[in-house]
Design a protein around this motif. Structure first.
Motif, PDB file in Angstrom:
ATOM      1  N   LEU A  17      -5.128  12.895  -3.396  1.00 50.57           N
ATOM      2  CA  LEU A  17      -4.255  12.152  -2.500  1.00 50.57           C
ATOM      3  C   LEU A  17      -4.809  10.734  -2.563  1.00 50.57           C
ATOM      4  CD1 LEU A  17      -1.964  12.205  -0.430  1.00 50.57           C
ATOM      5  CD2 LEU A  17      -3.686  12.630   1.320  1.00 50.57           C
ATOM      6  N   VAL A  18      -4.026   9.801  -3.111  1.00 51.64           N
ATOM      7  CA  VAL A  18      -4.553   8.488  -3.488  1.00 51.64           C
ATOM      8  C   VAL A  18      -3.887   7.355  -2.714  1.00 51.64           C
ATOM      9  CG1 VAL A  18      -4.932   6.905  -5.422  1.00 51.64           C
ATOM     10  CG2 VAL A  18      -4.936   9.367  -5.819  1.00 51.64           C
ATOM     11  N   ILE A  19      -4.699   6.385  -2.316  1.00 48.17           N
ATOM     12  CA  ILE A  19      -4.197   5.132  -1.750  1.00 48.17           C
ATOM     13  C   ILE A  19      -4.116   4.134  -2.896  1.00 48.17           C
ATOM     14  CG2 ILE A  19      -4.633   3.218  -0.166  1.00 48.17           C
ATOM     15  CD1 ILE A  19      -6.386   5.178   1.457  1.00 48.17           C
ATOM     16  N   PHE A  20      -2.928   3.574  -3.113  1.00 47.69           N
ATOM     17  CA  PHE A  20      -2.737   2.527  -4.109  1.00 47.69           C
ATOM     18  C   PHE A  20      -2.465   1.223  -3.378  1.00 47.69           C
ATOM     19  CE2 PHE A  20      -1.592   6.285  -6.556  1.00 47.69           C
ATOM     20  CZ  PHE A  20      -2.165   6.034  -7.789  1.00 47.69           C
ATOM     21  N   LEU A  23      -2.826  -0.326  -7.828  1.00 45.14           N
ATOM     22  CA  LEU A  23      -4.185   0.029  -8.249  1.00 45.14           C
ATOM     23  C   LEU A  23      -4.785   1.060  -7.296  1.00 45.14           C
ATOM     24  CD1 LEU A  23      -5.538  -3.538  -9.060  1.00 45.14           C
ATOM     25  CD2 LEU A  23      -4.748  -1.793 -10.689  1.00 45.14           C
ATOM     26  N   PRO A  24      -5.427   2.117  -7.819  1.00 42.38           N
ATOM     27  CA  PRO A  24      -6.057   3.101  -6.938  1.00 42.38           C
ATOM     28  C   PRO A  24      -7.272   2.486  -6.244  1.00 42.38           C
ATOM     29  CG  PRO A  24      -6.579   3.589  -9.225  1.00 42.38           C
ATOM     30  CD  PRO A  24      -5.619   2.430  -9.226  1.00 42.38           C
ATOM     31  N   ILE A  67       0.849  -1.187   0.000  1.00 42.33           N
ATOM     32  CA  ILE A  67       0.000   0.000   0.000  1.00 42.33           C
ATOM     33  C   ILE A  67       0.886   1.240   0.000  1.00 42.33           C
ATOM     34  CG2 ILE A  67      -1.674   1.327   1.331  1.00 42.33           C
ATOM     35  CD1 ILE A  67      -2.807  -1.349   2.298  1.00 42.33           C
ATOM     36  N   THR A  68       0.594   2.171  -0.909  1.00 40.30           N
ATOM     37  CA  THR A  68       1.304   3.446  -0.959  1.00 40.30           C
ATOM     38  C   THR A  68       0.284   4.572  -0.996  1.00 40.30           C
ATOM     39  OG1 THR A  68       1.412   3.444  -3.381  1.00 40.30           O
ATOM     40  CG2 THR A  68       3.291   2.473  -2.207  1.00 40.30           C
ATOM     41  N   VAL A  69       0.712   5.755  -0.599  1.00 43.89           N
ATOM     42  CA  VAL A  69      -0.117   6.951  -0.668  1.00 43.89           C
ATOM     43  C   VAL A  69       0.656   7.973  -1.491  1.00 43.89           C
ATOM     44  CG1 VAL A  69      -1.241   8.775   0.655  1.00 43.89           C
ATOM     45  CG2 VAL A  69      -1.148   6.458   1.588  1.00 43.89           C
ATOM     46  N   GLU A  70       0.003   8.502  -2.529  1.00 42.34           N
ATOM     47  CA  GLU A  70       0.683   9.409  -3.454  1.00 42.34           C
ATOM     48  C   GLU A  70      -0.235  10.554  -3.866  1.00 42.34           C
ATOM     49  OE1 GLU A  70       2.260   7.274  -6.861  1.00 42.34           O
ATOM     50  OE2 GLU A  70       2.445   5.457  -5.648  1.00 42.34           O
ATOM     51  N   LEU A  71       0.382  11.685  -4.233  1.00 40.75           N
ATOM     52  CA  LEU A  71      -0.360  12.774  -4.855  1.00 40.75           C
ATOM     53  C   LEU A  71      -0.410  12.497  -6.352  1.00 40.75           C
ATOM     54  CD1 LEU A  71       0.828  16.136  -3.258  1.00 40.75           C
ATOM     55  CD2 LEU A  71      -1.451  15.128  -3.184  1.00 40.75           C
ATOM     56  N   VAL A  72      -1.584  12.613  -6.924  1.00 39.95           N
ATOM     57  CA  VAL A  72      -1.753  12.406  -8.360  1.00 39.95           C
ATOM     58  C   VAL A  72      -2.406  13.665  -8.932  1.00 39.95           C
ATOM     59  CG1 VAL A  72      -2.929  11.036 -10.125  1.00 39.95           C
ATOM     60  CG2 VAL A  72      -1.970   9.908  -8.112  1.00 39.95           C
ATOM     61  N   LYS A  79      -6.357   9.223 -14.911  1.00 42.91           N
ATOM     62  CA  LYS A  79      -7.589   8.665 -15.501  1.00 42.91           C
ATOM     63  C   LYS A  79      -8.096   7.463 -14.708  1.00 42.91           C
ATOM     64  CE  LYS A  79      -7.273  10.236 -20.244  1.00 42.91           C
ATOM     65  NZ  LYS A  79      -7.273   9.888 -21.649  1.00 42.91           N
ATOM     66  N   ALA A  80      -7.189   6.598 -14.264  1.00 44.77           N
ATOM     67  CA  ALA A  80      -7.589   5.432 -13.463  1.00 44.77           C
ATOM     68  C   ALA A  80      -8.138   5.862 -12.111  1.00 44.77           C
ATOM     69  CB  ALA A  80      -6.412   4.474 -13.285  1.00 44.77           C
ATOM     70  N   VAL A  81      -7.548   6.906 -11.530  1.00 44.68           N
ATOM     71  CA  VAL A  81      -8.017   7.436 -10.244  1.00 44.68           C
ATOM     72  C   VAL A  81      -9.440   7.979 -10.403  1.00 44.68           C
ATOM     73  CG1 VAL A  81      -7.664   9.305  -8.578  1.00 44.68           C
ATOM     74  CG2 VAL A  81      -5.725   7.893  -9.297  1.00 44.68           C
ATOM     75  N   CYS A  82      -9.682   8.768 -11.450  1.00 44.58           N
ATOM     76  CA  CYS A  82     -11.021   9.316 -11.692  1.00 44.58           C
ATOM     77  C   CYS A  82     -12.034   8.207 -11.970  1.00 44.58           C
ATOM     78  CB  CYS A  82     -10.987  10.304 -12.860  1.00 44.58           C
ATOM     79  SG  CYS A  82     -10.091  11.823 -12.494  1.00 44.58           S
ATOM     80  N   ALA A  83     -11.625   7.200 -12.725  1.00 50.66           N
ATOM     81  CA  ALA A  83     -12.526   6.076 -13.022  1.00 50.66           C
ATOM     82  C   ALA A  83     -12.883   5.318 -11.748  1.00 50.66           C
ATOM     83  CB  ALA A  83     -11.882   5.141 -14.040  1.00 50.66           C
ATOM     84  N   THR A  84     -11.917   5.135 -10.866  1.00 50.95           N
ATOM     85  CA  THR A  84     -12.178   4.447  -9.598  1.00 50.95           C
ATOM     86  C   THR A  84     -13.121   5.271  -8.734  1.00 50.95           C
ATOM     87  OG1 THR A  84     -10.022   3.376  -9.678  1.00 50.95           O
ATOM     88  CG2 THR A  84     -11.111   3.459  -7.528  1.00 50.95           C
ATOM     89  N   ALA A  85     -12.860   6.577  -8.640  1.00 49.06           N
ATOM     90  CA  ALA A  85     -13.746   7.457  -7.864  1.00 49.06           C
ATOM     91  C   ALA A  85     -15.166   7.403  -8.426  1.00 49.06           C
ATOM     92  CB  ALA A  85     -13.214   8.888  -7.884  1.00 49.06           C
ATOM     93  N   ASP A  86     -15.289   7.469  -9.741  1.00 45.41           N
ATOM     94  CA  ASP A  86     -16.604   7.434 -10.386  1.00 45.41           C
ATOM     95  C   ASP A  86     -17.323   6.115 -10.093  1.00 45.41           C
ATOM     96  OD1 ASP A  86     -18.571   8.651 -12.193  1.00 45.41           O
ATOM     97  OD2 ASP A  86     -18.008   7.024 -13.547  1.00 45.41           O
ATOM     98  N   ARG A  87     -16.603   5.010 -10.199  1.00 44.61           N
ATOM     99  CA  ARG A  87     -17.199   3.690  -9.946  1.00 44.61           C
ATOM    100  C   ARG A  87     -17.694   3.578  -8.501  1.00 44.61           C
ATOM    101  NH1 ARG A  87     -15.066  -0.395  -7.670  1.00 44.61           N
ATOM    102  NH2 ARG A  87     -12.904   0.202  -8.031  1.00 44.61           N
ATOM    103  N   ILE A  88     -16.874   4.005  -7.555  1.00 42.45           N
ATOM    104  CA  ILE A  88     -17.258   3.898  -6.141  1.00 42.45           C
ATOM    105  C   ILE A  88     -18.428   4.833  -5.828  1.00 42.45           C
ATOM    106  CG2 ILE A  88     -16.472   4.285  -3.768  1.00 42.45           C
ATOM    107  CD1 ILE A  88     -13.705   3.241  -4.701  1.00 42.45           C
ATOM    108  N   TYR A  89     -18.409   6.049  -6.368  1.00 44.05           N
ATOM    109  CA  TYR A  89     -19.537   6.965  -6.172  1.00 44.05           C
ATOM    110  C   TYR A  89     -20.824   6.332  -6.719  1.00 44.05           C
ATOM    111  CZ  TYR A  89     -17.715  11.319  -4.245  1.00 44.05           C
ATOM    112  OH  TYR A  89     -17.229  12.288  -3.403  1.00 44.05           O
ATOM    113  N   ASN A  90     -20.744   5.719  -7.894  1.00 45.46           N
ATOM    114  CA  ASN A  90     -21.923   5.086  -8.478  1.00 45.46           C
ATOM    115  C   ASN A  90     -22.412   3.916  -7.634  1.00 45.46           C
ATOM    116  OD1 ASN A  90     -23.019   6.100 -11.097  1.00 45.46           O
ATOM    117  ND2 ASN A  90     -20.839   6.159 -11.563  1.00 45.46           N
TER     118      ASN A  90
END
Length: 102
Positions: free
Chosen positions: A41-44, A48-49, A2-7, A15-26
């Motif tokens: 600020l992303v947890i990988f 994978l985000p 597990i890593t934490v990074e600024l993206v 794009k993968a971060v936004c897609a993950t956020a969109d999927r979880i929100y949905n």
């Protein structure tokens, strides 16, 4: 691992971060975000985000969400001298999403 990074929007992972956020929100809220912040600020987990927190910079946004719902006098009262700081010193957290507890 597990890593934490600024993206940022310039990063290949954005794009993968936004897609993950969109999927979880949905899945959780049954809505899609209307916009995506320029910084996360992303947890990988193994590259994978899986969670994150969006960040809006005050000097890049015409109006932060907080300013939309909070009277300027009330908002200023949260700062030590009772005055709003420069837009360059302001920011806002938003778009929290998490795949599962980490």
């Amino acid at each position: 691992m597990i890593t934490v990074e600024l993206v940022t929007q310039q990063d290949k992972e954005y794009k993968a971060v936004c897609a993950t956020a969109d999927r979880i929100y949905n899945q959780v809220l049954k809505v899609s975000p209307t916009s995506f912040p320029p910084i996360y600020l992303v947890i990988f987990d193994s590259g994978l985000p899986v969670g994150g927190l969006g960040l809006w910079r005050g000097d890049e946004e015409p109006k932060l969400l907080t300013e939309t719902y909070c009277d300027e006098v009330d908002l200023a009262s949260f700062f030590p001298d009772g005055r709003m700081p420069s837009r360059r010193q302001l920011g806002e957290m938003c778009s929290y999403y998490l795949e599962r507890p980490y």
